[in-house]
Design an enzyme around this catalytic site. Structure first.
Site, mmCIF file in Angstrom:
data_model
loop_
_atom_site.group_PDB
_atom_site.id
_atom_site.type_symbol
_atom_site.label_atom_id
_atom_site.label_comp_id
_atom_site.label_asym_id
_atom_site.label_seq_id
_atom_site.Cartn_x
_atom_site.Cartn_y
_atom_site.Cartn_z
ATOM 1 N N LYS A 185 0.801 -1.226 0.000
ATOM 2 C CA LYS A 185 0.000 0.000 0.000
ATOM 3 C C LYS A 185 0.837 1.281 0.000
ATOM 4 O O LYS A 185 0.412 2.299 -0.537
ATOM 5 C CB LYS A 185 -0.981 -0.001 1.179
ATOM 6 C CG LYS A 185 -2.104 -1.041 0.983
ATOM 7 C CD LYS A 185 -3.153 -0.960 2.081
ATOM 8 C CE LYS A 185 -4.212 -2.036 1.880
ATOM 9 N NZ LYS A 185 -5.312 -1.943 2.869
ATOM 10 N N ASP A 192 -10.551 2.452 2.221
ATOM 11 C CA ASP A 192 -10.792 1.671 3.447
ATOM 12 C C ASP A 192 -11.643 2.430 4.466
ATOM 13 O O ASP A 192 -12.585 1.882 5.042
ATOM 14 C CB ASP A 192 -9.465 1.265 4.101
ATOM 15 C CG ASP A 192 -8.799 0.100 3.390
ATOM 16 O OD1 ASP A 192 -9.491 -0.636 2.663
ATOM 17 O OD2 ASP A 192 -7.575 -0.083 3.575
HETATM 18 N N1 LIG Z 1 -12.213 -5.480 6.372
HETATM 19 C C1 LIG Z 1 -11.444 -4.789 5.555
HETATM 20 O O1 LIG Z 1 -11.867 -4.342 4.478
HETATM 21 C C2 LIG Z 1 -10.020 -4.489 5.920
HETATM 22 C C3 LIG Z 1 -9.326 -3.453 5.273
HETATM 23 C C4 LIG Z 1 -7.999 -3.185 5.648
HETATM 24 C C5 LIG Z 1 -7.396 -3.968 6.635
HETATM 25 N N2 LIG Z 1 -8.118 -4.974 7.228
HETATM 26 C C6 LIG Z 1 -7.496 -5.806 8.288
HETATM 27 O O2 LIG Z 1 -6.936 -4.966 9.285
HETATM 28 C C7 LIG Z 1 -5.856 -5.660 9.930
HETATM 29 C C8 LIG Z 1 -4.638 -4.766 10.096
HETATM 30 O O3 LIG Z 1 -4.074 -4.462 8.841
HETATM 31 P P1 LIG Z 1 -2.871 -3.402 8.688
HETATM 32 O O4 LIG Z 1 -2.708 -3.190 7.232
HETATM 33 O O5 LIG Z 1 -3.106 -2.219 9.551
HETATM 34 O O6 LIG Z 1 -1.633 -4.229 9.286
HETATM 35 P P2 LIG Z 1 -0.254 -3.619 9.813
HETATM 36 O O7 LIG Z 1 0.027 -2.281 9.183
HETATM 37 O O8 LIG Z 1 0.738 -4.722 9.676
HETATM 38 O O9 LIG Z 1 -0.503 -3.326 11.390
HETATM 39 C C9 LIG Z 1 -0.650 -4.376 12.266
HETATM 40 C C10 LIG Z 1 -1.137 -3.846 13.613
HETATM 41 O O10 LIG Z 1 -1.552 -4.990 14.391
HETATM 42 C C11 LIG Z 1 -0.850 -4.960 15.630
HETATM 43 N N3 LIG Z 1 -0.691 -6.353 16.068
HETATM 44 C C12 LIG Z 1 -0.250 -7.402 15.352
HETATM 45 N N4 LIG Z 1 -0.296 -8.534 16.086
HETATM 46 C C13 LIG Z 1 -0.787 -8.185 17.306
HETATM 47 C C14 LIG Z 1 -1.072 -8.904 18.494
HETATM 48 N N5 LIG Z 1 -0.862 -10.224 18.592
HETATM 49 N N6 LIG Z 1 -1.575 -8.236 19.557
HETATM 50 C C15 LIG Z 1 -1.792 -6.892 19.468
HETATM 51 N N7 LIG Z 1 -1.541 -6.156 18.371
HETATM 52 C C16 LIG Z 1 -1.032 -6.801 17.298
HETATM 53 C C17 LIG Z 1 0.431 -4.220 15.370
HETATM 54 O O11 LIG Z 1 0.942 -3.729 16.590
HETATM 55 P P3 LIG Z 1 2.501 -3.268 16.736
HETATM 56 O O12 LIG Z 1 2.559 -1.871 16.210
HETATM 57 O O13 LIG Z 1 2.762 -3.355 18.194
HETATM 58 O O14 LIG Z 1 3.310 -4.248 15.922
HETATM 59 C C18 LIG Z 1 -0.088 -3.127 14.444
HETATM 60 O O15 LIG Z 1 -0.722 -2.093 15.171
HETATM 61 C C19 LIG Z 1 -5.608 -6.919 9.093
HETATM 62 O O16 LIG Z 1 -6.261 -8.009 9.746
HETATM 63 C C20 LIG Z 1 -6.309 -6.617 7.784
HETATM 64 O O17 LIG Z 1 -6.753 -7.773 7.109
HETATM 65 C C21 LIG Z 1 -9.402 -5.248 6.899
#
Ligand SMILES: NC(=O)c1ccc[n+]([C@@H]2O[C@H](COP(=O)([O-])OP(=O)(O)OC[C@H]3O[C@@H](n4cnc5c(N)ncnc54)[C@H](OP(=O)(O)O)[C@@H]3O)[C@@H](O)[C@H]2O)c1
Length: 284
Positions: free
Chosen positions: A69, A106
Site C-alpha cells: 500500500k 478503506d
Molecule cells: N475489512 C477490511 O476491508 C479491511 C481493510 C484493511 C485492513 N483490514 C485488516 O486490518 C488488519 C490490520 O491491517 P494493517 O494493514 O493495519 O496491518 P499492519 O500495518 O501490519 O498493522 C498491524 C497492527 O496490528 C498490531 N498487532 C499485530 N499482532 C498483534 C497482536 N498479537 N496483539 C496486538 N496487536 C497486534 C500491530 O501492533 P505493533 O505496532 O505493536 O506491531 C499493528 O498495530 C488486518 O487483519 C487486515 O486484514 C481489513
C-alpha cells in the site's frame, strides 16, 4: 454489456486468499459492466515494474493490498485527499490522460458499513481504535469527520499509537496510548484494526473497555466469530461484528472510482457471508 472488457486486478503478496475477484465479478454482473478482474501475486521488489507492464498492456485499475500500500502511494501521479491522509493507497485508477490516481477507500468502507449497513451513528460516541498500522491510519480521518466525542488509539507498541494520534491531532479529539494505560475506561465502539486475529490472537485490551451496549467491530473477517468478537460476546457485548461489510464497501468505492457507478452492496455481502466455504483468515 456496456463498454469494452477493461482489465483490473488485485495486487498483493500473497494474494491467493483475496475475495476481491469474487466481489468485483458480482459488482460487474449487477451493473452490466464488461470487465475482467484477476489476482496478481507480485513480490515487493517487482511491484513498480509489474504494475507498469500491467498498465502499458491496457490495465485500467488495481486494488492494492499487503504489503504494497505504501509502494502504490509512491507510484501514483496524484493522490486523493483521503489517500494522502491515510498515507497509503489501496486503489489505483488510470485517468483519461494516462496518469495514475491513487485513492484509499478503506475508511469510507468502514464508515459506510457502520453508518448505513449497521445503522450506528458515530456522532458524539466514544471510540477505542486498537492498532496503529496502515488500517488504523486509514480510518482515523473518515471517523473524525463524523464528529465522535473522542477517539483513543491503543496499540501494543504504545509509541506508534502516540505518533499516529499526533498526525491527526488537528482534526478532532484524539489520543494515543498503550493497552495498560486504558485502565477501566469503557467505550461505545471498539474497532480492532490489528492483525492479531490473523494468528488467532487477542489484543491485550482490558475487558473493562466493553460494556453490554458497546459495538465491537473487528476489521478482520472469517468463518463465524473472530477471536475478538467471540471474547466480546463472552464479556456480555450484544453487538460484535467482523469486517465483511467494510470489505465489500471499500470494494464498492473502488468500483465507483473506476466505473462511475456504485454497485449495491447488500446482495454481495449476503453472497459472501452465505458462502459455505468461507476462508478462515482475513485480508482485503
Ligand atoms: N475489512 C477490511 O476491508 C479491511 C481493510 C484493511 C485492513 N483490514 C485488516 O486490518 C488488519 C490490520 O491491517 P494493517 O494493514 O493495519 O496491518 P499492519 O500495518 O501490519 O498493522 C498491524 C497492527 O496490528 C498490531 N498487532 C499485530 N499482532 C498483534 C497482536 N498479537 N496483539 C496486538 N496487536 C497486534 C500491530 O501492533 P505493533 O505496532 O505493536 O506491531 C499493528 O498495530 C488486518 O487483519 C487486515 O486484514 C481489513
Amino acid at each position: 454489456m456496456k463498454g469494452s472488457a477493461d482489465q483490473y486486478a488485485v495486487v498483493g503478496h500473497p494474494v491467493a486468499h483475496s475475495l476481491s475477484p469474487f466481489i468485483h465479478s458480482l459488482f460487474a454482473r449487477q451493473t452490466e459492466q464488461s470487465l475482467t478482474y484477476r489476482l496478481m501475486d507480485v513480490a515487493p521488489e517487482r511491484f513498480t515494474e509489474r504494475l507498469q507492464e500491467f498498465f502499458t498492456a491496457g490495465g485500467r485499475g488495481v486494488n492494492v493490498t499487503l504489503p504494497h500500500k505504501t509502494r502504490a502511494l509512491a507510484l501514483a501521479d496524484e493522490l486523493t485527499e483521503r489517500a494522502r491522509l491515510a498515507g497509503a493507497v489501496n486503489t489505483l485508477a488510470v485517468r483519461r490522460d494516462g496518469s495514475l490516481l491513487g485513492d484509499n477507500t478503506d475508511g469510507a468502507g468502514l464508515v459506510q458499513d457502520l453508518s448505513v449497513n449497521l445503522g450506528w451513528p458515530v456522532r458524539d460516541r466514544s471510540i477505542l481504535l486498537i492498532g496503529a498500522g496502515g488500517a488504523a491510519r486509514g480510518v482515523i480521518a473518515p471517523l473524525l469527520a463524523l464528529a465522535p466525542r473522542r477517539i483513543v488509539i491503543a496499540n501494543r507498541t504504545a509509541e506508534r499509537a502516540v505518533a499516529l494520534a499526533a498526525v491527526f491531532a488537528g482534526l478532532g479529539a484524539l489520543e494515543g496510548c498503550g493497552f495498560e494505560e486504558l485502565g477501566g475506561q469503557r467505550f461505545e465502539l471498539v474497532i480492532n484494526a490489528t492483525s492479531a486475529s490473523l494468528t488467532g490472537d487477542l489484543p491485550a485490551v482490558p475487558a473493562a473497555a466493553f460494556g453490554a451496549d458497546t459495538l465491537c467491530y473487528d476489521m478482520a473477517y472469517g468463518r463465524g466469530d473472530t477471536p475478538l468478537t467471540r471474547w466480546a460476546r463472552e464479556l456480555g457485548c450484544r453487538d460484535a461484528v467482523p469486517g465483511w461489510g467494510m470489505l465489500v464497501e471499500q470494494a464498492a468505492e473502488s468500483f465507483r472510482l473506476w466505473r462511475g457507478v456504485r454497485p449495491l452492496t447488500a446482495p454481495v455481502l449476503a453472497a459472501l457471508t452465505g458462502r459455505t466455504a468461507m476462508p478462515g483468515g482475513s485480508a482485503d
